[in-house]
Design a protein around this motif. Structure first.
Motif, PDB file in Angstrom:
ATOM      1  N   THR A   1      54.766  47.268 -25.974  1.00  0.00           N
ATOM      2  CA  THR A   1      54.887  47.097 -27.421  1.00  0.00           C
ATOM      3  C   THR A   1      54.587  48.433 -28.107  1.00  0.00           C
ATOM      4  O   THR A   1      55.081  48.697 -29.189  1.00  0.00           O
ATOM      5  CB  THR A   1      53.933  46.001 -27.956  1.00  0.00           C
TER       6      THR A   1
ATOM      7  N   LEU B   1      43.057  54.986 -13.781  1.00  0.00           N
ATOM      8  CA  LEU B   1      43.284  56.261 -14.471  1.00  0.00           C
ATOM      9  C   LEU B   1      42.112  56.655 -15.377  1.00  0.00           C
ATOM     10  O   LEU B   1      42.142  57.714 -16.000  1.00  0.00           O
ATOM     11  CB  LEU B   1      44.557  56.170 -15.318  1.00  0.00           C
TER      12      LEU B   1
ATOM     13  N   LYS C   1      54.619  38.350 -26.116  1.00  0.00           N
ATOM     14  CA  LYS C   1      53.762  38.601 -27.281  1.00  0.00           C
ATOM     15  C   LYS C   1      54.398  38.051 -28.554  1.00  0.00           C
ATOM     16  O   LYS C   1      54.181  38.580 -29.634  1.00  0.00           O
ATOM     17  CB  LYS C   1      53.484  40.097 -27.433  1.00  0.00           C
TER      18      LYS C   1
ATOM     19  N   ARG D   1      44.017  49.415 -33.243  1.00  0.00           N
ATOM     20  CA  ARG D   1      44.386  48.737 -34.511  1.00  0.00           C
ATOM     21  C   ARG D   1      43.126  48.328 -35.277  1.00  0.00           C
ATOM     22  O   ARG D   1      43.064  48.458 -36.499  1.00  0.00           O
ATOM     23  CB  ARG D   1      45.266  47.511 -34.221  1.00  0.00           C
TER      24      ARG D   1
HETATM   25  P1  ATP Z   1      47.622  45.580 -26.730  1.00  0.00           P
HETATM   26  O1  ATP Z   1      46.163  45.983 -26.796  1.00  0.00           O
HETATM   27  O2  ATP Z   1      48.283  45.488 -28.066  1.00  0.00           O
HETATM   28  O3  ATP Z   1      47.860  44.360 -25.862  1.00  0.00           O
HETATM   29  P2  ATP Z   1      48.191  47.731 -24.795  1.00  0.00           P
HETATM   30  O4  ATP Z   1      47.237  48.827 -25.142  1.00  0.00           O
HETATM   31  O5  ATP Z   1      47.888  46.952 -23.547  1.00  0.00           O
HETATM   32  O6  ATP Z   1      48.425  46.785 -26.047  1.00  0.00           O
HETATM   33  P3  ATP Z   1      51.056  47.747 -24.358  1.00  0.00           P
HETATM   34  O7  ATP Z   1      52.061  48.425 -25.203  1.00  0.00           O
HETATM   35  O8  ATP Z   1      51.026  46.270 -24.375  1.00  0.00           O
HETATM   36  O9  ATP Z   1      49.620  48.386 -24.713  1.00  0.00           O
HETATM   37  O10 ATP Z   1      51.152  48.266 -22.853  1.00  0.00           O
HETATM   38  C1  ATP Z   1      52.315  48.783 -22.258  1.00  0.00           C
HETATM   39  C2  ATP Z   1      51.972  49.053 -20.803  1.00  0.00           C
HETATM   40  O11 ATP Z   1      50.925  50.026 -20.681  1.00  0.00           O
HETATM   41  C3  ATP Z   1      51.495  47.823 -20.016  1.00  0.00           C
HETATM   42  O12 ATP Z   1      52.104  47.859 -18.738  1.00  0.00           O
HETATM   43  C4  ATP Z   1      50.000  48.033 -19.921  1.00  0.00           C
HETATM   44  O13 ATP Z   1      49.467  47.417 -18.756  1.00  0.00           O
HETATM   45  C5  ATP Z   1      49.880  49.541 -19.842  1.00  0.00           C
HETATM   46  N1  ATP Z   1      48.603  50.039 -20.382  1.00  0.00           N
HETATM   47  C6  ATP Z   1      48.092  49.781 -21.603  1.00  0.00           C
HETATM   48  N2  ATP Z   1      46.916  50.416 -21.782  1.00  0.00           N
HETATM   49  C7  ATP Z   1      46.677  51.125 -20.631  1.00  0.00           C
HETATM   50  C8  ATP Z   1      45.597  52.008 -20.193  1.00  0.00           C
HETATM   51  N3  ATP Z   1      44.551  52.280 -20.976  1.00  0.00           N
HETATM   52  N4  ATP Z   1      45.695  52.547 -18.936  1.00  0.00           N
HETATM   53  C9  ATP Z   1      46.769  52.252 -18.153  1.00  0.00           C
HETATM   54  N5  ATP Z   1      47.799  51.429 -18.508  1.00  0.00           N
HETATM   55  C10 ATP Z   1      47.758  50.879 -19.726  1.00  0.00           C
END
Ligand code: ATP
Length: 237
Positions: free
Chosen positions: A9, A192, A44, A202
């Motif tokens: 997203t 990572l 979502k 947000r």
């Molecule tokens: P939200 O908090 O709104 O659910 P999010 O930070 O998880 O969002 P997304 O856009 O839903 O972000 O994630 C896209 C991809 O990035 C997904 O595959 C998620 O697992 C991965 N991802 C998100 N945050 C991290 C992070 N801090 N480290 C590694 N991968 C991540």
């Protein structure tokens, strides 16, 4: 060429996403990564999302300094690409469709890798045409603290999942290295150590807190300038 596809997203794109993309690039020798913000992510649909155009703009800003990071409109709302009838409801974006669309532009030697975090991968078996997705591309999965190789193997769709006697020893192994199974190849990046989450960002933006430690400075500035994540500016779809 080895080509990566990173969907999400991206509300907003943050340092955790960038760390995943950089680690994937290095480990799997990727030449290019397409960042694909979803218009309507199937999982979502009940939560309020910032309009696609803002999320796409932030992807553009966050990837601007990296030549091989390419913002993609593959999952843009149709009305932004072709005119559609007002009474037609937007369809959710299924990754299998995006993958197939992207691969139409591939040359014979090109290979596709799908980038994903472990929290999203945990639900992969429920994704639309999950088995087909593993046939179409290799996966690059970023771990999160506490996840083992067994969690990765057990998340696979049933037809691809190794038998329990095979995965039992995996419980003690961290999610690193490679898992090559009949019908699925998974490259594991390990943890990572980038705890950024879009939800926390947000909330911080809504509280007027500084965002520089979580997002690229240009994204932080855009959020501020456009007043994103103040409760009145969030659009419910
Ligand atoms: P939200 O908090 O709104 O659910 P999010 O930070 O998880 O969002 P997304 O856009 O839903 O972000 O994630 C896209 C991809 O990035 C997904 O595959 C998620 O697992 C991965 N991802 C998100 N945050 C991290 C992070 N801090 N480290 C590694 N991968 C991540």
């Amino acid at each position: 060429m080895n080509i990566g596809l990173f969907g999400g997203t991206f509300d907003p794109l943050h340092r955790g996403h960038a760390a995943l993309a950089r680690a994937a690039m290095e480990q799997c020798k990727l030449h290019r990564i397409y960042f694909v913000p979803a218009n309507l992510p199937p999982h979502k649909q009940r939560q309020p999302l910032t309009p696609f155009l803002h999320r796409f703009a932030m992807v553009v800003l966050a990837t601007a300094q990296e030549k091989s990071f390419v913002p993609s409109l593959l999952e843009a709302p149709e009305e932004n690409v072709v005119p559609i009838r007002k009474d037609v409801r937007a369809k959710p974006n299924y990754t299998i469709d995006t993958v197939r669309r992207l691969k139409r532009s591939f040359k014979a030697a090109d290979k596709l890798f799908l980038l994903i975090g472990m929290d999203a991968f945990a639900d992969i078996a429920k994704w639309h045409q999950a088995e087909a997705l593993f046939r179409e591309c290799e996966f690059i999965v970023a771990g999160r603290p506490g996840y083992s190789l067994a969690d990765v193997a057990n998340a696979l769709p049933e037809s691809l999942r190794p038998r329990p006697e095979v995965t039992r020893p995996f419980h003690k192994q961290p999610a690193t290295g490679e898992l090559v199974l009949p019908g699925a190849t998974i490259h594991l990046l390990g943890d990572l150590h980038q705890p950024a989450s879009a939800t926390a960002i947000r909330e911080a933006a809504a509280a007027g807190k500084p965002l520089a430690r979580w997002v690229d400075p240009a994204v932080a500035e855009y959020i501020k300038k456009m007043g994103l994540y103040k409760s009145s500016s969030v659009v419910t779809r």
